[in-house]
Write an enzyme that holds these catalytic residues in place. Structure first.
Site, short mmCIF file in Angstrom:
data_model
loop_
_atom_site.label_atom_id
_atom_site.label_comp_id
_atom_site.label_asym_id
_atom_site.label_seq_id
_atom_site.Cartn_x
_atom_site.Cartn_y
_atom_site.Cartn_z
N LYS A 1 33.01 44.37 46.58
CA LYS A 1 32.28 43.14 46.09
C LYS A 1 33.65 42.14 45.47
CE LYS A 1 30.25 41.30 41.70
NZ LYS A 1 31.63 41.33 40.88
N ASN A 2 34.50 42.58 44.57
CA ASN A 2 35.39 41.93 43.89
C ASN A 2 36.80 41.34 44.72
OD1 ASN A 2 34.03 42.04 41.80
ND2 ASN A 2 35.15 43.69 40.82
N CYS B 1 28.43 38.13 34.45
CA CYS B 1 27.65 39.06 33.65
C CYS B 1 28.37 38.73 31.96
CB CYS B 1 28.32 40.43 33.68
SG CYS B 1 27.87 40.77 35.21
N ARG C 1 34.73 35.16 28.04
CA ARG C 1 35.61 35.51 29.07
C ARG C 1 36.39 34.02 29.41
NH1 ARG C 1 31.89 38.55 33.58
NH2 ARG C 1 33.98 39.01 34.43
N ASP D 1 34.66 48.70 34.86
CA ASP D 1 33.28 48.52 35.47
C ASP D 1 32.70 49.76 35.70
OD1 ASP D 1 33.77 45.86 35.56
OD2 ASP D 1 34.17 45.35 37.57
N ARG E 1 23.40 41.63 42.44
CA ARG E 1 24.64 40.67 42.81
C ARG E 1 25.81 41.71 43.24
NH1 ARG E 1 26.82 39.47 37.71
NH2 ARG E 1 28.54 39.07 38.99
C1 UD1 Z 1 37.48 41.05 37.09
C2 UD1 Z 1 36.38 41.66 37.73
C3 UD1 Z 1 35.39 42.21 36.67
C4 UD1 Z 1 36.16 43.51 35.92
C5 UD1 Z 1 37.34 42.68 35.45
C6 UD1 Z 1 38.51 43.69 34.74
C7 UD1 Z 1 36.17 40.14 39.63
C8 UD1 Z 1 35.07 38.98 40.28
N1 UD1 Z 1 35.64 40.53 38.37
O1 UD1 Z 1 37.03 40.03 36.26
O2 UD1 Z 1 34.27 43.17 37.46
O3 UD1 Z 1 35.41 43.77 34.76
O4 UD1 Z 1 38.35 42.14 36.22
O5 UD1 Z 1 38.66 44.81 35.62
O6 UD1 Z 1 37.01 40.59 40.16
N2 UD1 Z 1 41.27 37.22 29.89
C9 UD1 Z 1 41.95 36.16 28.86
N3 UD1 Z 1 42.27 35.13 29.74
C10 UD1 Z 1 42.15 34.85 30.98
C11 UD1 Z 1 41.42 35.93 31.73
C12 UD1 Z 1 41.17 36.96 31.31
O7 UD1 Z 1 42.30 36.41 27.75
O8 UD1 Z 1 42.61 33.60 31.42
C13 UD1 Z 1 40.92 38.65 29.47
C14 UD1 Z 1 39.45 38.69 29.54
O9 UD1 Z 1 38.86 38.11 28.35
C15 UD1 Z 1 39.50 40.46 29.46
C16 UD1 Z 1 40.89 40.74 30.19
O10 UD1 Z 1 41.65 39.65 30.10
O11 UD1 Z 1 39.51 40.95 28.39
C17 UD1 Z 1 40.41 40.98 31.56
O12 UD1 Z 1 40.12 40.04 32.37
P1 UD1 Z 1 40.18 39.71 33.99
O13 UD1 Z 1 40.85 40.93 34.43
O14 UD1 Z 1 40.59 38.40 34.06
O15 UD1 Z 1 38.68 39.75 34.40
P2 UD1 Z 1 38.06 39.05 35.54
O16 UD1 Z 1 38.99 38.76 36.67
O17 UD1 Z 1 37.05 38.14 35.00
#
Ligand code: UD1
Length: 419
Positions: A22-23, A117, A122, A306, A398
């Site tokens: 999915k991701n 979610c 986020r 996850d 999803r």
């Molecule tokens: C992706 C995955 C999600 C998974 C997560 C962590 C997808 C679509 N989703 O989410 O299923 O749980 O990786 O493996 O691929 N953060 C910041 N600033 C930013 C971006 C992130 O502070 O600009 C923080 C977030 O709050 C979190 C951490 O970084 O604590 C990791 O987030 P991130 O790896 O970006 O997660 P997603 O890409 O949203």
């Protein structure tokens, strides 16, 4: 309203084939916007996040032709708007990849604030920082994100935190930028590598994906005219591995990349399960009650957040007291309240949860609070004595294709019922 009704306990036995990730899929679909041509994506999971991604591409002007339910041909020659539909983009998190792709392709894009979610705050500051360092102007407000640039120019970007989404988004924006972009402290997840592989197949020049330094040499255009097959889903494979352990079953999990599953394999062995590695498949079984273990979720190659709820089900049934420390998402323990309704003894506070293992869970009505919580509840329902009813299935749909049929095929007594 639909619910899943599960009668347990059932030790899950048999074979299950893992679908495309999915991701990776939800990043590769927007990445096709960089092509200005035609390409085919195979091994797509047939899930609602993928369907919405395709709908967004269509609204931007792409022509989508389904070859079968897991393969799509996308023609992105006629992208005619830089306004992504706000209602669709705010339905799921990965819609933020439209930003990087469209900045690269058209140098302008407006999207709705990404949904997804509710796992806690986020933020997208690292995405914004990356785009700005490539020369874009980004405005966030009133429920939308607007990004524009005269041109994008490569730069050295150090990520303050390890972010999957920001790493992929910067890769997307930098693919057609002038010069070289370096991402330091990049995420190393399998789907980051898969997006880089997809872009390279289409003519990009990206090196180092899978390490913490990614170098993107900008190219003038991507050539398209190729077919790409999405990598097997690490999280789906891990979900079935942990389902085998929690139900004390015996599963052959086919079509997976076993190296991606090392951290899960290690924990399964620690709790007393057996994992046999056949290269592209894994046999996982557990004949006795699992024992306690402590988990800390970390970016890849650490234990993935996850799979934390699914592991939580195993630990709620383990002999002894276990601790999970969640280091990525502050609200990831919502599922523990649902497991407690089934007889688990879990105390969650902040980023830590203590699991006092119980001998058995009992069926109860429960609510899927997010996608992976939903998967955990299916595992819990299959392990539990009696009837479990799971509500809020939209979260599960999803991310997991045809979930009840696949659990049924390995012995679960599970039905989707309309109320
Ligand atoms: C992706 C995955 C999600 C998974 C997560 C962590 C997808 C679509 N989703 O989410 O299923 O749980 O990786 O493996 O691929 N953060 C910041 N600033 C930013 C971006 C992130 O502070 O600009 C923080 C977030 O709050 C979190 C951490 O970084 O604590 C990791 O987030 P991130 O790896 O970006 O997660 P997603 O890409 O949203």
């Amino acid at each position: 309203m639909e619910k899943l009704v599960i009668k347990g306990p059932t030790p899950l036995k048999g074979e299950v084939k893992i679908n495309g990730a999915k991701n990776a899929a939800v990043a590769i679909l927007p990445a096709t916007l960089l092509i200005d041509g035609v390409c085919t994506i195979d091994n797509l999971p047939h899930i609602s996040d993928v369907m919405i991604s395709c709908e967004i591409l269509e609204k931007l002007g792409a022509k989508i032709t389904w070859n079968n339910k897991n393969s799509v041909t996308i023609d992105t020659r006629n992208i005619h708007t830089t306004k992504a539909p706000l209602d669709l983009t705010s339905k799921f998190r990965a819609s933020y990849y439209i930003l990087g792709s469209m900045l690269g392709r058209k140098k302008e894009i407006e999207v709705g604030m990404p949904g997804g979610c509710q796992l806690g705050a986020r933020p997208i500051d690292q995405h914004v920082k990356g785009f700005e360092m490539l020369g874009a102007e980004v405005t966030v407000g009133n429920g939308t994100i607007f990004a524009t640039a005269d041109k994008l120019v490569g730069n050295s970007i150090y990520m303050d935190i390890v972010s999957v989404g920001a790493t992929i988004n910067i890769m997307l924006a930098a693919t057609l930028a002038e010069g070289t972009t370096t991402i330091d402290n990049a995420a190393k997840e399998p789907h980051v590598v898969d997006v880089a592989n997809f872009l390279n197949t289409m003519g990009a020049d990206i090196r180092g994906a899978g390490t913490d330094v990614i170098k993107i040499n900008g190219v003038k255009k991507l050539k398209g005219n190729a077919t790409y097959s999405v990598v097997p889903d690490q999280i789906e494979a891990g979900t079935f591995m942990l389902a085998a352990v929690a139900t004390r079953g015996d599963l052959l999990i086919k079509n997976c990349i076993t190296k991606h599953l090392d951290s899960i394999t290690a924990k399964i062995i620690e709790v007393g399960g057996i994992v046999e590695d056949y290269g592209d498949s894994l046999r996982v079984y557990c004949k006795k009650r699992p024992t306690k273990a402590n988990i800390k979720t970390l970016p890849h190659p650490g234990f993935p957040t996850d799979l934390q709820p699914q592991m939580g089900v195993v630990l709620s049934l383990a002999d002894g007291t276990s601790i999970i420390n969640e280091s990525i998402w502050e609200s990831r323990f919502q599922y523990t309240q649902e497991l407690n309704k089934m007889g688990a003894k879990i105390t969650a506070q902040g980023k830590t949860a203590i699991f006092e293992g119980v001998e058995k869970l009992s069926g109860a009505p429960v609510y899927s609070t997010d996608l992976r919580a939903g998967a955990a509840l299916i595992i819990a329902g299959t392990s539990a004595h009696g009837i479990t009813e799971i509500y809020n299935l939209e979260h599960i749909d999803r991310g997991y294709e045809n979930i009840e049929e696949r659990f049924k095929s390995i012995g679960a007594q599970i039905e989707r019922v309309k109320e």
